[in-house]
Design an enzyme around this catalytic site. Structure first.
Site, PDB file in Angstrom:
ATOM      1  N   SER A 197      -6.623  -0.101   2.608  1.00  0.00           N
ATOM      2  CA  SER A 197      -7.040  -0.374   3.980  1.00  0.00           C
ATOM      3  C   SER A 197      -8.383  -1.108   4.007  1.00  0.00           C
ATOM      4  O   SER A 197      -8.460  -2.253   3.567  1.00  0.00           O
ATOM      5  CB  SER A 197      -7.075   0.938   4.778  1.00  0.00           C
ATOM      6  N   ASP A 234      -1.721  -2.150   1.378  1.00  0.00           N
ATOM      7  CA  ASP A 234      -1.407  -2.321   2.799  1.00  0.00           C
ATOM      8  C   ASP A 234      -2.523  -2.968   3.614  1.00  0.00           C
ATOM      9  O   ASP A 234      -2.996  -2.404   4.598  1.00  0.00           O
ATOM     10  CB  ASP A 234      -1.004  -0.985   3.432  1.00  0.00           C
ATOM     11  N   HIS A 270       1.198   3.043   7.536  1.00  0.00           N
ATOM     12  CA  HIS A 270      -0.027   2.642   6.847  1.00  0.00           C
ATOM     13  C   HIS A 270      -0.572   3.765   5.966  1.00  0.00           C
ATOM     14  O   HIS A 270      -1.315   3.504   5.015  1.00  0.00           O
ATOM     15  CB  HIS A 270      -1.076   2.224   7.885  1.00  0.00           C
TER      16      HIS A 270
END
EC number: 2.3.1.-
Length: 341
Positions: free
Chosen positions: A120, A144, A294
């Site tokens: 992230s 991601d 996520h």
């Protein structure tokens, strides 16, 4: 007590974070349980740097880091980005500054061929570090995220901030309350019904600070609970800086080393635009898709660790290719190799 707390919170909003071009980041070092490499130490030539997501810390995935270290026979540094964990509270918080902090970490620890793992927020920091300082990076696993601005995720950031500020400004939970963490979770629930997200954010909530830790904007001695992040001062930074990307700075940058992208199929973070940007900046890429949102590290912990281990073990003895600065039109696109789990 409540009026005093409101006054303190109002005062803290006025306190600005000090400006520091680089900070020395706090870290933990995880070494393999067993290895064929003799005299393995902090200066091993190709260590792994694991970077957390927004409001995470070096403590977020300790067991995963230990597993990765042992499976790859490689030391793993888990680091606290500025304004997180036990690292200094300072501005600015843009990606160029965060990448400069990583470079300072590598320089101060004499690390010159690191393998990056970023999730992230940490994924974007890892990507920019590879693009700006390719001489420091051998390879990377990006979990991601994509090298583009992402205004669509600002709503998530705002919800996180609202929930955390509710704990600080409205819940009135004292540090000596035996049920302080459960009460904080209950206060956050109306903004964040997802229990996993609350658990991860609450991992940064303390009723006393770590030993020898201080903040220029948080009064840990006021008898209240506090997040280790300077939440009041980070509100704008979390919404604006974290969802942004230095497009102009990176428009001609390409990292030629091997990069594995782990994508959540139910996540909004890697769009078609993001996929195209990945092809442009990281032509030597491969994708691995997971049936996840996520929150890959929590939803698919075994799978993502195995992907990291396999990737680094496969590329362990490869020489990193020279990284160059090229325009988008000057280099061929490499079709991402996709695998699905």
């Amino acid at each position: 007590m409540f009026a005093t707390k409101i006054l303190r919170n109002a005062q803290s909003i006025k306190n600005e974070l000090p400006h520091r071009e680089v900070v020395k980041m706090a870290y933990d070092l995880h070494k393999p349980r067993s290895t064929a490499i003799r005299n393995l130490n902090e200066n091993h030539e190709e260590p792994i740097l694991f970077m957390h997501g927004i409001f995470g810390s070096k403590k977020s995935y300790v067991q995963d880091s230990k597993l990765i270290s042992s499976a790859t026979h490689t030391p793993v540094y888990t680091i606290d980005l500025r304004n997180h964990g036990e690292s200094a509270h300072a501005q600015p918080f843009d990606y160029a500054t965060l990448a400069a902090d990583v470079k300072e970490f590598c320089d101060s620890h004499k690390l010159d061929k690191v393998k990056l793992v970023g999730y992230s927020l940490g994924a974007k920091v890892s990507m920019l570090t590879a693009l700006q300082y390719p001489e420091l990076v051998k390879s990377a696993v990006i979990i991601d995220n994509a090298p583009i601005p992402q205004p669509q995720i600002q709503l998530f950031m705002k919800q996180y901030i609202k929930a955390m500020k509710t704990v600080l400004n409205e819940a009135n939970i004292s540090a000596d309350d035996k049920d302080w963490k459960n009460k904080a979770s209950a206060a956050m629930k109306r903004f964040l019904p997802n229990g996993v997200i609350r658990k991860n954010l609450l991992a940064n909530l303390v009723n006393k600070p770590p030993k020898d830790f201080d903040s220029p904007v948080i009064d840990f001695g006021d008898g209240q609970i506090h997040f280790l992040n300077p939440i009041e001062q980070m509100e704008e930074m979390a919404v604006e800086d974290v969802t942004d990307w230095p497009t102009e700075l990176t428009k001609d940058l390409v990292f030629e080393g091997p990069v594995k992208f782990i994508r959540g199929l139910k996540s909004p973070f890697i769009t078609d635009e993001g996929y195209e940007a990945i092809q442009k900046h990281f032509p030597n890429n491969e994708f691995h898709d997971l049936n996840s949102s996520h929150d890959i590290l929590d939803q698919r912990p075994t799978e993502y660790v195995k992907i990291i281990n396999d990737f680094f073990n496969i590329h362990r003895y490869e020489s990193a290719p020279d990284s160059t600065i090229l325009g988008h039109k000057d280099h061929p696109q490499t079709q991402a190799r996709r695998s699905h789990l």
